[in-house]
Design a protein around this motif. Structure first.
Motif, PDB file in Angstrom:
ATOM      1  N   ALA A 197       0.738  -1.090   0.114  1.00  8.51           N
ATOM      2  CA  ALA A 197       0.157  -0.071  -0.043  1.00  8.51           C
ATOM      3  C   ALA A 197       0.895   1.195  -0.048  1.00  8.51           C
ATOM      4  CB  ALA A 197      -1.079  -0.069   1.109  1.00  8.51           C
ATOM      5  N   ALA A 198       1.952   1.286   0.677  1.00 11.98           N
ATOM      6  CA  ALA A 198       2.924   2.418   0.878  1.00 11.98           C
ATOM      7  C   ALA A 198       3.410   2.658  -0.439  1.00 11.98           C
ATOM      8  CB  ALA A 198       4.080   2.151   1.952  1.00 11.98           C
ATOM      9  N   ALA A 199       3.508   1.650  -1.354  1.00 13.25           N
ATOM     10  CA  ALA A 199       4.205   1.840  -3.087  1.00 13.25           C
ATOM     11  C   ALA A 199       3.103   2.816  -3.767  1.00 13.25           C
ATOM     12  CB  ALA A 199       4.312   0.665  -3.621  1.00 13.25           C
ATOM     13  N   VAL A 200       1.813   2.385  -3.381  1.00 13.22           N
ATOM     14  CA  VAL A 200       0.783   3.200  -4.300  1.00 13.22           C
ATOM     15  C   VAL A 200       0.702   4.659  -3.446  1.00 13.22           C
ATOM     16  CG1 VAL A 200      -1.692   3.380  -4.818  1.00 13.22           C
ATOM     17  CG2 VAL A 200      -0.353   1.198  -4.929  1.00 13.22           C
ATOM     18  N   THR A 201       0.918   4.743  -2.081  1.00 21.65           N
ATOM     19  CA  THR A 201       0.936   5.926  -1.616  1.00 21.65           C
ATOM     20  C   THR A 201       1.968   6.929  -2.279  1.00 21.65           C
ATOM     21  OG1 THR A 201       0.153   4.967   0.586  1.00 21.65           O
ATOM     22  CG2 THR A 201       1.373   7.071   0.638  1.00 21.65           C
ATOM     23  N   GLY A 202       3.201   6.591  -2.341  1.00 22.77           N
ATOM     24  CA  GLY A 202       4.220   7.302  -2.965  1.00 22.77           C
ATOM     25  C   GLY A 202       3.936   7.649  -4.339  1.00 22.77           C
ATOM     26  N   LEU A 203       3.331   6.948  -5.135  1.00 21.69           N
ATOM     27  CA  LEU A 203       2.932   7.324  -6.501  1.00 21.69           C
ATOM     28  C   LEU A 203       1.761   8.343  -6.385  1.00 21.69           C
ATOM     29  CD1 LEU A 203       2.456   6.700  -9.673  1.00 21.69           C
ATOM     30  CD2 LEU A 203       0.826   5.077  -9.210  1.00 21.69           C
TER      31      LEU A 203
END
Length: 874
Positions: A695-701
């Motif tokens: 989920a953190a990866a999509v947060t960064g995007l």
């Protein structure tokens, strides 16, 4: 338990969790020690550990443990409650499987360690029990006389007086009791410090072949002589001498004396033959040499042996060494008459050569050791010149070596060697039996120790705590002090990471000494190797301190630093060994164990330390890998958080963020507040489906795309539509995303204009000065679901004193059982926040969420509060 009478019971139930195994072990240990059954504690703990593991780990149910005490031993019963157990059919035998496999060893251990054991099955539970009998301790008597008629009993005075006289190592009288004063007429102060030979009339009885001085040096002596009383008369006495030593190791002789006609009080009757019809029956040769009763422990038996050997050959010293299992080395186990106990557990090779024990396998007599230096390494620099050594053998196998030595040359011949060999042959079997018994007790204790150590090491992934556990498990159980060196990578030098001494006051001095010398080489070869550097450094430091002290006029004025250095030198003056810490085919450190001055490690202790080092190395490497993973994860996660909040004119902004999950700093929830252009600011709060790194990866995007698109001049709907396309392009890695995005323009009249788009996110709430709360936007579709979105933005004006609250669903969906905080609950909390700053509003919302349920939050949480202050607060 048959007809055995149960004298005590203790029971406990343990939950089906991993830590219950250690709790069950502690319960059984405490129970048995409280009953005084220390002889069977180790076996009971090991068996309980295996059986409770089967119940709580493999069966996955609670384990019931019942301890029953009888006069002869203890029975332990372990039951589980597995609901669907097939009752096994009766067969001719049980298949325990391979003893090398990881699980299923409980019954195999029961068969090996328990006196009796069994398994009882029912459809509801399995009941395993084992019984451990207390070891039989033979009670022996030296002799016992028959029951005699009163007329045949020996005659004594109305009061039997026993003089107790203690003679120090120089032959002088050190103690003289009241009965001695009565019998011989001298008060204690009249004889103190005088030689016993000044008062003894020797020999008084014909046939005495040794002098009084010789009799006082024997470990035990019994016979008749005379004492010259204060009136000049010689008083016939019967005496029993016993040679003892005090806690400082100083020898003395205790003499018990009675009138000669009352000798029956002290005299040891001659042992009568068991079978009077067998005239050729002789006394047991073992008891003749050792005495009765024989010591029931190995150390006591060995010490008695060397003392008797010394007395038998009128020697100045005696020693006994035991062979290792492969007969390649001998280990010093008992000495008497040598300068100190520094040789205990020292090891010497068996075969011939320099510094090797060349006379181990055959009787040998050395008339003068100065002519053959190094022939008996144990006696080097002890002042002994003549020595006779004989082997101890059992069924042709070398099990040890017994020797006696004298300070004079030429004291012994082949005749003494034959006498000593005869004695060695009599005791060899008893010594070997006692040694094997000790090894078995050590093995069982080691097994219990390693079980506990593995459990403790597996319970932590913290590197510093693992280092501390390693040291605490070795000190003082295995060594007097311990040092752990760690190696960060293959090119790094070993680093001194942890130091521990059984005396806490010596830790700092020991750490300073070890830091001043080069660390041991990281050699991956298994096993312990000698490391002489600490002892050499300690010796040199002590020599420097002593030299400086001797150069002063007042040597007694030694400073605290000098005393500390001398104490440290003594602490490291014994044997020091290094064991490599090898994990995943790489040396990650060294475990260093040390003894104080002139002490050596037992081979069994080194083998146990090697087993511990393997387990500790894996635990330490696991802790290192975990720490590296957490550090990398946290660094990456911190890069996803906004660098900080901008200063927005006439608007207060506060953010509170909480990521769910241990070690997570960023999860699926996110926020951002950033400048777009002069006078305009963007803000966002969103929630990605799920938690953790994915989920953190999509947060960064999402966060970086919002900033980029907003600064390119796109309006709110266009920004979210392009972000939606970017999320859809992620394919299988895409996640649903709810997002509240807005643009903020502070106005000259003190108000603030907001344009917001709420894409599937919990609606923002507006708090007016009168306490009313209302939604500030309408719901629209969330992102990451469909390609084509038609979004629109809505305008909101915040007047002075108004608050806009934006949260993620971790706030509104906070639960306690079936209750949920919800939108209405959040609005109710917000309604009482009028007049508070933005920071105070966010803090009150967080406290309300935390207090709503007792359990910690399981979802990410973000709170964004914006407030337009009233003019007089600017």
């Amino acid at each position: 338990m048959g007809s055995a009478v149960i004298t005590a019971r203790a029971a406990a139930t343990f939950d089906p969790v991993g830590r219950s195994v250690a709790t069950a072990r502690a319960f059984v240990r405490d129970t048995l020690q409280g009953w005084g059954y220390t002889d069977v504690v180790d076996d009971a703990v090991v068996l309980t550990s295996e059986l409770v593991t089967n119940a709580v780990v493999h069966a996955g149910t609670a384990a019931d443990v019942l301890c029953l005490r009888t006069e002869d031993g203890v029975r332990v019963e372990v039951s589980d409650h597995y609901p669907e157990r097939e009752i096994p059919l009766q067969s001719s035998g049980l298949d325990f499987g391979s003893p090398d496999r990881e699980g299923g060893r409980g019954l195999l251990l029961c068969a090996a360690l328990a006196s009796r054991w069994g398994v009882e099955y029912t459809p509801e539970h399995k009941h395993v029990w084992f019984q451990l009998d207390l070891p039989e301790r033979p009670v022996g008597i030296r002799s016992a006389g028959p029951v005699l008629p009163t007329a045949l009993l020996p005659v004594a005075d109305e009061r039997v007086r026993v003089a107790v006289v203690q003679i120090d190592g120089s032959g002088a009288i050190a103690s003289w009791n009241e009965d001695a004063a009565f019998l011989f007429g001298y008060a204690a102060d009249q004889v103190a410090g005088k030689q016993l030979t000044d008062f003894a009339a020797w020999p008084h009885t014909p046939g005495t072949s040794t002098g009084i001085a010789d009799a006082l040096r024997l470990s035990r002596w019994e016979g008749s002589y005379g004492i010259r009383g204060a009136d000049g008369r010689v008083i016939p006495v019967y005496a029993s001498h016993l040679r003892v030593r005090d806690t400082q190791g100083e020898p003395s002789t205790v003499c018990l004396l009675v009138r000669d006609h009352e000798r029956a009080v002290l005299q040891t009757p001659v042992r009568a033959p068991v079978d009077s019809s067998n005239d050729s029956r002789t006394a047991d040769p073992f008891e003749v040499f050792i005495g009765s009763p024989a010591p029931d422990d190995l150390d006591g038996l060995l010490q008695r042996t060397v003392e008797r050997a010394r007395d038998m050959l009128d020697a100045d010293a005696a020693f006994l060494l035991l062979a290792t299992d492969d007969e390649t080395e001998l280990e010093v186990r008992a000495t008497t008459g040598l300068p100190s106990a520094r040789q205990r557990f020292a090891r010497v090779p068996v075969e011939a050569g320099t510094n090797r024990y060349s006379s181990a396998r055959m009787p040998a007599v050395h008339e003068d050791l100065t002519a053959v230096p190094g022939a008996v390494p144990l006696l080097t620099d002890t002042g002994m010149r003549s020595v006779v050594t004989v082997p101890l053998k059992v069924e042709g196998r070398l099990t040890g070596s017994l020797g006696v030595a004298a300070e004079a040359a030429g004291r012994y011949s082949n005749e003494e060697a034959l006498r000593l060999q005869f004695a060695a042959d009599r005791i060899a079997l008893a010594v070997e039996s006692a040694r094997l018994g000790e090894l078995e007790r050590l093995r069982r204790g080691s097994l219990s120790f390693l079980v506990e150590a593995s459990d403790l090491l597996a319970g932590t992934l913290d590197r510093d705590q693992t280092l501390a556990l390693m040291a605490q498990m070795t000190v003082p159980t295995l060594a007097t002090w311990c040092a752990v060196y760690t190696i960060a990578d293959q090119l790094a030098e070993p680093y001194l990471s942890y130091v521990l001494h059984e005396d806490e006051e010596r830790i700092d001095g020991l750490k300073e000494l070890l830091a001043s010398i080069a660390p041991p080489d990281p050699v991956p070869t298994p096993g312990a190797r000698i490391w002489p550097a600490p002892a050499q450094a300690g010796h040199e430091a002590a020599l420097r301190v002593s030299t400086r002290t001797l150069g002063r006029d007042a040597p007694l004025s030694m400073g605290a630093a000098a005393r500390t250095m001398l104490e440290t030198a003594s602490a490291v003056g014994g044997e020091t060994v290094v064991l490599p810490l090898v994990a995943r085919n790489r040396v990650i450190g060294m475990l260093t164990l040390g003894k104080p001055s002139d002490e050596h490690f037992r081979q069994e202790i080194l083998e146990l330390a090697e087993d511990l080092s393997r387990r500790a190395a894996l635990a330490l490497d696991n802790a290192r890998l975990y720490s590296e993973r957490v550090s990398i994860s946290q660094s990456l996660q911190r890069s996803l958080l906004p660098p900080g909040l901008p200063d927005v004119p006439n608007v207060e902004i506060e953010v509170i963020y909480r990521a769910a999950g241990e070690g997570n700093e960023v999860g699926g929830d996110f926020y951002d507040v950033f400048p777009i252009r002069d006078g305009a600011y963007g803000f966002a709060i969103g929630d990605v489906c799920g938690t953790g790194p994915e989920a953190a990866a999509v947060t960064g995007l999402a966060r970086h795309a919002l900033r980029l698109l907003a600064r390119e001049g796109f309006g709110g709907p266009a920004v979210l539509e392009r972000l939606n396309a970017a999320i859809m392009d992620e394919g299988e890695r895409s996640r649903f995303l709810t997002l509240l995005y807005g643009e903020l323009w502070p106005q000259e009249d003190g108000s603030a204009l907001l344009k917001v788009v709420c894409a599937g996110h919990p609606l923002p709430l507006r708090l007016r000065q009168d306490g009313s709360v209302e939604a500030a936007a309408d719901p629209q579709p969330l992102l990451g679901v469909m390609d084509d979105l038609e979004l629109y933005e809505q305008e909101v004006t915040l007047e002075p004193g108004d608050v806009l609250l934006c949260v993620t669903d971790g706030v509104t969906e906070r639960r306690e059982g079936t209750r949920m905080l919800g939108d209405d609950g959040l609005a109710e909390v917000l309604s009482v926040c009028t007049g508070l700053t933005a920071g105070a509003v966010a803090g009150r919302i967080l406290r309300a969420v935390e207090r709503f349920a007792a359990e910690p939050a399981s979802d990410d949480m973000a709170i964004l509060a914006m407030r337009v202050p009233e003019p007089d607060t600017f």
